[in-house]
Scaffold this active site. Structure first.
Site, mmCIF file in Angstrom:
data_model
loop_
_atom_site.group_PDB
_atom_site.id
_atom_site.type_symbol
_atom_site.label_atom_id
_atom_site.label_comp_id
_atom_site.label_asym_id
_atom_site.label_seq_id
_atom_site.Cartn_x
_atom_site.Cartn_y
_atom_site.Cartn_z
ATOM 1 N N GLU A 180 46.471 -44.158 -157.117
ATOM 2 C CA GLU A 180 46.980 -44.902 -155.950
ATOM 3 C C GLU A 180 47.708 -46.190 -156.314
ATOM 4 O O GLU A 180 47.440 -47.251 -155.738
ATOM 5 C CB GLU A 180 45.822 -45.170 -154.978
ATOM 6 C CG GLU A 180 45.155 -43.885 -154.501
ATOM 7 C CD GLU A 180 43.931 -44.094 -153.618
ATOM 8 O OE1 GLU A 180 43.618 -45.238 -153.293
ATOM 9 O OE2 GLU A 180 43.284 -43.089 -153.276
ATOM 10 N N ASN A 228 47.331 -39.779 -159.750
ATOM 11 C CA ASN A 228 46.765 -39.250 -158.501
ATOM 12 C C ASN A 228 47.093 -40.182 -157.329
ATOM 13 O O ASN A 228 46.944 -41.402 -157.448
ATOM 14 C CB ASN A 228 45.237 -39.176 -158.695
ATOM 15 C CG ASN A 228 44.520 -38.378 -157.641
ATOM 16 O OD1 ASN A 228 44.884 -37.238 -157.367
ATOM 17 N ND2 ASN A 228 43.482 -38.963 -157.053
ATOM 18 N N HIS A 279 44.941 -35.611 -148.420
ATOM 19 C CA HIS A 279 44.126 -35.999 -147.257
ATOM 20 C C HIS A 279 45.077 -35.962 -146.073
ATOM 21 O O HIS A 279 45.832 -36.897 -145.827
ATOM 22 C CB HIS A 279 43.559 -37.411 -147.428
ATOM 23 C CG HIS A 279 42.548 -37.523 -148.511
ATOM 24 N ND1 HIS A 279 41.321 -36.903 -148.440
ATOM 25 C CD2 HIS A 279 42.569 -38.188 -149.696
ATOM 26 C CE1 HIS A 279 40.621 -37.179 -149.531
ATOM 27 N NE2 HIS A 279 41.361 -37.944 -150.310
ATOM 28 N N GLU A 327 42.318 -33.622 -153.643
ATOM 29 C CA GLU A 327 41.282 -34.168 -152.738
ATOM 30 C C GLU A 327 41.492 -33.628 -151.331
ATOM 31 O O GLU A 327 41.444 -34.362 -150.347
ATOM 32 C CB GLU A 327 41.350 -35.711 -152.704
ATOM 33 C CG GLU A 327 41.279 -36.377 -154.050
ATOM 34 C CD GLU A 327 41.195 -37.897 -153.994
ATOM 35 O OE1 GLU A 327 41.031 -38.476 -152.901
ATOM 36 O OE2 GLU A 327 41.294 -38.527 -155.067
ATOM 37 N N ASP A 339 41.578 -32.393 -147.640
ATOM 38 C CA ASP A 339 40.900 -32.219 -146.359
ATOM 39 C C ASP A 339 41.947 -32.372 -145.270
ATOM 40 O O ASP A 339 42.957 -33.033 -145.465
ATOM 41 C CB ASP A 339 39.701 -33.170 -146.157
ATOM 42 C CG ASP A 339 39.986 -34.628 -146.456
ATOM 43 O OD1 ASP A 339 41.148 -35.071 -146.308
ATOM 44 O OD2 ASP A 339 39.050 -35.352 -146.828
#
Ligand code: G3I
Length: 365
Positions: free
Chosen positions: A164, A212, A248, A279, A281
């Site tokens: 990030e 990432n 996400h 990751e 979702d």
């Protein structure tokens, strides 16, 4: 007779003729039908994709939780235990207890592990944030990477090296893309990213090294900025293997279509880099409905399945009840029901699970 023997021997290969070449994935066995795979990892094997999930140390005691995890997945990321604040809470004091428990669990179950994450502004102990001297910070960063990677050497398949580092005006990746002003960026400049990858590669020539980030999967400013950053790294010969699209999806992050994900994956693959979904979702906050969520799980999984450079899909939580979105204020949907994963609160498969399988087996929605 001979003919039948030959056909039987070829069947597993034929069933998985669309598989990508991933030397890290075991060849499917004859009991693993690629038309009707019995688990996510079996379905992933047919496409050369590792299927991953996360684990918190407290969850290891939950027998139902870990049994399902081991049954369905062959890749694991410690959700928090390998972050800096847990591994080196005080300067020079390393605590590997929780992380070792998770890695041991994975090894016992023949699950590969990705360490997450070596350099990140969040979940960073205050003593690192308080450093003001660039040389001191560089030494601290090198020591952390060397100690941590040294401890886990041979047990980690991959590491998120930098997490990030890019910021935009919105969490959805729009407006004024730039390097995030972290202690690393302020003291060492943008070069801290190259530095971290070089330090990591020095420790281990074999482990996969990833950058990432979130909201880099849609048509937005952050995705474009990332692409330019990666292009520069490749041109400079920085030892990076690939990029993790956190994925996400939904409030407060970007909402990407399958086509947008495919486009972003392709241009990164064209740089010679690997892509993982790291990751995933898809939350229902903001009044989104389950049909939308199911279709998107299908389409994004399909984008990975159809991209030879996409090698893994990790879901950020096993069941809806254990998602980070239920409790983290910053996620922006605390008062709603995010229900973002593949299994419900009772560990039952949801339609989202079926759509991931459908995408991996080529079945229509
Ligand atoms: O374990 C303590 C518990 O003892 C205490 O009672 C409770 C009170 O708040 O906190 C618990 O710790 C929380 C921990 O998650 C475990 O659930 C921390 O407060 C909380 O900050 C922490 O949040 C984690 C978050 O990263 C921190 O930034 C989430 O679990 C984790 O899923 C999330 O993961 C990040 C990735 O690392 C990077 N990408 C985004 C992703 C989602 O935010």
């Amino acid at each position: 007779m001979k003919q039948y023997v030959l056909i039987a021997a070829l069947l597993p290969l034929l069933a998985c003729s669309t598989a990508k070449t991933n030397p890290n994935i075991a060849e499917p066995t004859s009991s693993n039908s690629c038309q009707t795979p019995s688990t996510l990892k079996a379905a992933g094997e047919c496409k050369g994709i590792m299927m991953g999930n996360v684990l918190r140390q407290q969850q290891i005691a939950n027998v139902e939780h870990v049994a399902l995890l081991a049954e369905e997945f062959n890749y694991l990321t410690p959700e928090n235990a390998t972050k800096w604040m847990h591994l080196q809470p005080e300067r020079g004091v390393f605590d590997y207890g929780k992380a070792d428990e998770i890695v041991n669990f994975a090894q016992k179950n023949k699950i590969k592990v990705k360490g997450h994450c070596l350099v990140w502004h969040s979940q960073l102990p205050q003593w690192v944030d308080d450093i003001t001297d660039p040389d001191e910070l560089k030494t601290v960063m090198e020591t952390h990477i060397a100690q941590v990677m040294g401890h886990f050497k041979g047990r980690m398949y991959a590491w998120d090296v930098v997490n990030e580092a890019i910021k935009t005006d919105t969490d959805a990746g729009d407006g004024n893309p730039r390097m995030r002003k972290t202690v690393f960026q302020r003291l060492l400049g943008d070069e801290y990213i190259d530095m971290a990858f070089k330090m990591a590669r020095k420790q281990d020539p074999d482990v996969k090294l990833y950058y990432n980030d979130y909201s880099i999967d849609a048509n937005n400013d952050k995705a474009d900025y990332l692409y330019e950053m990666l292009k520069g790294m490749v041109q400079r010969g920085v030892p990076i293997d690939g990029v993790g699209f956190q994925m996400h999806i939904g409030t407060p992050n970007n909402i990407a279509t399958g086509a947008e994900v495919a486009k972003n994956m392709q241009r990164i693959a064209d740089l010679g880099l690997e892509i993982i979904i790291s990751e995933m979702d898809i939350n229902l906050c903001g009044g989104r409905n389950e049909a939308w969520q199911q279709a998107l799980y299908h389409d994004i999984t399909l984008a990975c399945a159809e991209q030879p450079a996409c090698s893994a899909i990790t879901f950020w939580g096993l069941n809806d009840g254990s998602s980070w979105l239920n409790s983290w204020e910053g996620a922006g949907c605390k008062t709603e029901k995010p229900m973002p994963l593949l299994f419900d609160n009772k560990y039952q498969k949801k339609q989202t699970y079926e759509e991931v399988i459908n995408a991996l087996t080529g079945r229509e929605l």
